[in-house]
Design a protein around this motif. Structure first.
Motif, PDB file in Angstrom:
ATOM      1  N   VAL A 231       3.419  18.250  26.044  1.00  0.00           N
ATOM      2  CA  VAL A 231       2.544  19.404  26.282  1.00  0.00           C
ATOM      3  C   VAL A 231       2.808  19.871  27.707  1.00  0.00           C
ATOM      4  O   VAL A 231       2.782  19.065  28.640  1.00  0.00           O
ATOM      5  N   MET A 232       3.055  21.179  27.877  1.00  0.00           N
ATOM      6  CA  MET A 232       3.483  21.674  29.180  1.00  0.00           C
ATOM      7  C   MET A 232       2.753  22.966  29.546  1.00  0.00           C
ATOM      8  O   MET A 232       2.910  23.981  28.881  1.00  0.00           O
ATOM      9  N   PRO A 233       1.941  22.947  30.618  1.00  0.00           N
ATOM     10  CA  PRO A 233       1.328  24.187  31.081  1.00  0.00           C
ATOM     11  C   PRO A 233       2.337  25.046  31.837  1.00  0.00           C
ATOM     12  O   PRO A 233       3.160  24.532  32.603  1.00  0.00           O
ATOM     13  N   VAL A 234       2.286  26.355  31.605  1.00  0.00           N
ATOM     14  CA  VAL A 234       3.140  27.303  32.328  1.00  0.00           C
ATOM     15  C   VAL A 234       2.266  28.499  32.694  1.00  0.00           C
ATOM     16  O   VAL A 234       2.052  29.396  31.883  1.00  0.00           O
ATOM     17  N   LEU A 235       1.731  28.490  33.928  1.00  0.00           N
ATOM     18  CA  LEU A 235       0.840  29.553  34.394  1.00  0.00           C
ATOM     19  C   LEU A 235       1.308  30.060  35.751  1.00  0.00           C
ATOM     20  O   LEU A 235       2.018  29.366  36.481  1.00  0.00           O
TER      21      LEU A 235
ATOM     22  N   ILE B 169       1.984  11.106  23.463  1.00  0.00           N
ATOM     23  CA  ILE B 169       1.991  12.484  23.962  1.00  0.00           C
ATOM     24  C   ILE B 169       2.054  12.460  25.478  1.00  0.00           C
ATOM     25  O   ILE B 169       1.261  11.774  26.130  1.00  0.00           O
ATOM     26  N   GLN B 170       2.995  13.196  26.037  1.00  0.00           N
ATOM     27  CA  GLN B 170       3.133  13.265  27.493  1.00  0.00           C
ATOM     28  C   GLN B 170       2.903  14.691  27.964  1.00  0.00           C
ATOM     29  O   GLN B 170       3.502  15.627  27.445  1.00  0.00           O
ATOM     30  N   VAL B 171       2.023  14.841  28.954  1.00  0.00           N
ATOM     31  CA  VAL B 171       1.810  16.139  29.585  1.00  0.00           C
ATOM     32  C   VAL B 171       2.756  16.239  30.777  1.00  0.00           C
ATOM     33  O   VAL B 171       2.791  15.356  31.635  1.00  0.00           O
ATOM     34  N   LEU B 172       3.535  17.319  30.816  1.00  0.00           N
ATOM     35  CA  LEU B 172       4.453  17.580  31.925  1.00  0.00           C
ATOM     36  C   LEU B 172       4.066  18.892  32.573  1.00  0.00           C
ATOM     37  O   LEU B 172       3.885  19.897  31.886  1.00  0.00           O
ATOM     38  N   THR B 173       3.942  18.891  33.887  1.00  0.00           N
ATOM     39  CA  THR B 173       3.464  20.075  34.584  1.00  0.00           C
ATOM     40  C   THR B 173       4.364  20.380  35.780  1.00  0.00           C
ATOM     41  O   THR B 173       4.964  19.458  36.350  1.00  0.00           O
ATOM     42  N   PRO B 174       4.490  21.651  36.159  1.00  0.00           N
ATOM     43  CA  PRO B 174       5.397  21.995  37.262  1.00  0.00           C
ATOM     44  C   PRO B 174       5.008  21.417  38.619  1.00  0.00           C
ATOM     45  O   PRO B 174       5.859  21.181  39.453  1.00  0.00           O
ATOM     46  N   MET B 175       3.684  21.200  38.833  1.00  0.00           N
ATOM     47  CA  MET B 175       3.244  20.822  40.176  1.00  0.00           C
ATOM     48  C   MET B 175       2.271  19.656  40.151  1.00  0.00           C
ATOM     49  O   MET B 175       1.703  19.318  39.109  1.00  0.00           O
ATOM     50  N   GLN B 176       2.075  19.060  41.324  1.00  0.00           N
ATOM     51  CA  GLN B 176       1.119  17.973  41.480  1.00  0.00           C
ATOM     52  C   GLN B 176      -0.302  18.510  41.656  1.00  0.00           C
ATOM     53  O   GLN B 176      -1.253  17.947  41.140  1.00  0.00           O
TER      54      GLN B 176
END
Length: 751
Positions: A692-696, A580-587
């Motif tokens: 899994v990708m957060p989008v907030l 499972i890889q978490v990918l997020t827009p920012m650091q």
């Protein structure tokens, strides 16, 4: 202010973003361990510190010592000596040998190491090799401590001390006093702002040439990190003036001298002042919706005087020239000769029978065009058949005995290419036989051997790497470029694939039809919906492979992500958390890669010895990513591996990258970051079973359509979004992107 002398027993907490630390120390005159808080990011377990600060009582945590200033010293007690030697700061000595050494020499331990280190051989288990290691490490550590004191006096993080010593040796402090701006040029990880901070403390004139020159180079480097191959003169002068807090006239005068010194290359009046922007050819979906492919930010990419760093100028000129020459030169293989002589096309139906596959008309046309082309581009989104079409192109070449080379920008992309085609694919660096310090062994004098080169994931290739690749392609070789131009552009400078397509110089085949098997995947369908400006289907459902979990608060979203990775997804799909890889827009931020990595490491790999660096602990089992091209180690920006073991005595660790082990010294750990979570940019060219990708909305500055599209298309089996519908809708509707300053398209355009 109060001063305490103490030994660091353990590090309870460190925030790598701001340096805030909580240490438990043993202080003289205090029976129990003392809690010290403040910016002590570079302190190590076993270090003896002199800390100036004040006592305070926290309502929740009780009595604490709040550090204002600190410095590291050698311990004076036998206990402190043992703790210091056993901390791992001195290579060759771990806790076991530290205890033996101190038991034998007591308070004279450091004197013995300083003046008669060879006598350590009397201690059982310490041989001549280890004595030499201890002696070298002791001397090195002394000089590093001097550098640390110099940096602390000038308000700079001491984390750079070992790297500075590695670069300049015993001349480090003299070099920094002479010209601190050299640090930004010579040492990776040290930027202009750090060097400028030292320079200001040393009394350097704010308008000195050396400072202004360094600031201009830093500004150009920052623009290159944003993807720009060159800077417009007014753009550079404005940004550099703001950074340096200097008059624009001073910046212009400095630029004039830099041009005379050939630090920069200036192209005047590009395109006679006409706008560089030109709407690219729309894709099939956008022809139907009438929506523009992208909208550039106002004022970006306007023509005028262009200032290049020499490597980018020569790379852009080189790519354009080499592509034009390659396309103009005839091939010499059997297929080329037969097609030109017979004046016909390859038989796609025969390829279909061989591969047991059916191609639609666009795919068949791609195979026919590739068979007769010197340079061709194949592009399309997920599920449109790029891989199966590439297989057909390969079959056409193999039927005539052509020697085929396959390559991709990253190891993961090359591995996928190998699995899909059955032929060996190499990374571009490996294909070009990168051997530091000499560079690429494959070049104009020693070109690649073969009839055709097929390169996948070309949207990832920046202008410098493309130039190096083209140098190694002989005139008679064919070149097939494959990629998805709707993904994010390369991390490095340039927009190579899009510029090649938009130039109109080479045949381009766009695959647009989503095949029936792909239509069963909501991941693929939603990716195309997003790409066309429509909201994805987030109805969830047991049979779906695309899920959306509503979470308004970033803290709750982060906790949800940790729970998904640790328990829920492994339990539901029978996979390990490592799949499972978490990918997020920012650091940055609560749901940024840095914070999520800390939380995921605590959940998945919380215990065990590890090496500390800049607030992070690197333990066996941790997933890590290389964030800098390291040609000596043959690992490159974006490579992901797993820590196999940690040597606390020698202060090294070993990372397994695909098929090889790579060793890192503790001073090199700033080249690694934890990779339980990564930014979407860093995930280009990769695929993962579950994403899994957060989008907030707290990531709103990065929420753009191509970013979300790229993140979604990294998932092979399951995609889980965590966030808000508002943030998702904002991202889908945001097609405003900053145009990259490039001239490749214009340099390639037909005369």
């Amino acid at each position: 202010m109060t001063r305490i002398r103490c030994v660091v027993e353990r590090i309870t907490y460190q925030n790598p973003e701001n340096g805030y630390s909580v240490l438990k120390v043993r202080a003289k005159g205090h029976g129990d361990l003392v809690t010290v808080v403040g910016n002590l990011l570079d302190a190590n377990v076993g270090s003896v510190l002199l800390i100036d600060g004040e006592w305070k009582v926290d309502s929740r945590y009780g009595k604490q010592f709040e550090a204002q200033k600190w410095q590291e010293t050698l311990p004076a007690t036998v206990y402190g000596m043992e703790k210091y030697l056993g901390s791992g700061l001195i290579k060759g000595v771990g806790p076991k040998f530290a205890k033996k050494i101190v038991q034998k020499y007591g308070e004279d331990t450091f004197t013995v190491i300083e003046e008669d280190v060879q006598s350590l051989i009397e201690i059982p288990g310490i041989g001549t090799r280890r004595v030499k290691m201890i002696a070298e490490s002791w001397e090195r550590q002394k000089e590093v401590k001097n550098i640390m004191l110099f940096l602390q006096e000038h308000g700079v993080s001491t984390a750079f001390a070992a790297k500075i010593f590695k670069q300049y040796g015993n001349e480090s402090i003299d070099r920094m006093r002479e010209n601190p701006f050299r640090l930004a040029d010579d040492i990776w990880g040290i930027g202009f702002r750090t060097a400028d901070g030292i320079a200001q403390k040393l009394g350097f004139d704010r308008e000195s040439y050396v400072r202004l020159r360094s600031g201009i180079l830093y500004t150009l480097s920052e623009l290159a990190d944003d993807g720009h191959v060159y800077a417009r003169k007014e753009q550079l002068v404005g940004k550099a003036s703001e950074l340096l807090e200097a008059e624009e006239g001073c910046i212009v005068m400095t630029l004039d001298q830099m041009l005379k010194d050939k630090d920069l290359i200036w192209e005047k009046n590009l395109l006679d002042g006409k706008s560089l922007t030109r709407e690219p050819e729309p894709t099939r979906e956008r022809e139907l919706t009438g929506e523009p492919e992208h909208q550039e930010k106002e004022g970006s990419g306007q023509a005028g005087d262009a200032l290049y760093l020499p490597p980018f100028y020569f790379a852009e000129i080189g790519v354009a020239g080499k592509l034009k020459k390659l396309a103009a030169a005839p091939a010499t293989d059997r297929l080329w000769t037969w097609l030109k002589g017979a004046g016909c096309a390859v038989d796609v139906s025969g390829i279909e029978r061989t591969l047991h596959m059916r191609y639609d008309e666009i795919q068949a046309d791609a195979i026919r065009q590739a068979a007769g082309a010197k340079v061709m581009v194949l592009t399309g989104g997920p599920g449109t058949g790029k891989t199966t079409t590439t297989q057909g192109i390969i079959a056409a070449f193999r039927a005539y005995g052509l020697k085929i080379l396959l390559a991709a920008p990253t190891g993961r992309a090359a591995k996928r290419m190998t699995e899909a085609t059955g032929l060996e694919a190499k990374t571009i660096h490996r294909l070009l036989e990168c051997k530091p310090p000499d560079g690429y062994q494959k070049n104009e004098e020693n070109p690649l051997e073969g009839d055709v080169l097929i390169v996948d994931e070309c949207s990832m290739i920046d202008i410098v790497l493309m130039n190096s690749l083209l140098k190694a392609i002989p005139p008679n070789m064919r070149l097939i470029l494959v990629g998805d131009i709707d993904q994010l552009p390369s991390v490095g400078a340039g927009n190579v694939l899009r510029d090649i397509i938009d130039s109109g110089r080479f045949p381009v085949v766009r695959l647009t039809r989503i095949f029936r098997q792909a239509q069963e995947s909501r991941i693929i369908l939603n990716a195309h919906r997003i790409n066309a400006g429509r909201l994805p289907d987030i109805s969830n459902g047991r049979a779906s492979d695309f899920f959306f979990l509503q979470q308004e608060e970033p803290e709750r979203a982060a906790a949800e992500i940790v729970g998904l990775v640790k328990d829920r997804l492994p339990r539901s799909y029978g996979v390990a958390s490592s799949a499972i890889q978490v990918l997020t827009p920012m650091q940055r931020g609560v749901v940024g890669a840095t914070s999520l990595n800390l939380a995921l490491q605590e959940a998945l790999n919380p215990s065990g010895e590890g090496l500390r660096r800049s607030g992070f602990v690197f333990r066996p089992g941790d997933r890590v990513m290389q964030i800098k091209n390291n040609y000596d180690k043959e690992v490159f920006n974006g490579d992901i591996g797993r820590i196999e073991n940690v040597d606390m005595v020698n202060r090294t660790l070993t990372v397994r990258f695909d098929d090889k082990n790579v060793e890192y010294d503790v001073t090199e750990l700033d080249e690694l970051v934890h990779a339980y979570a990564t930014t979407i940019h860093k995930a280009q060219g990769s695929e993962y079973p579950i994403v899994v990708m957060p989008v907030l909305m707290n990531h709103y500055v990065m929420l753009q359509r191509n970013l979300i599209y790229t993140g979604i298309t990294r998932a092979k089996r399951i995609l889980v979004m965590v966030g808000t519908k508002k943030a998702l809708a904002y991202a889908v509707g945001n097609v405003t992107v900053t145009k990259r300053n490039t001239m490749l398209r214009e340099r390639l355009a037909p005369e």
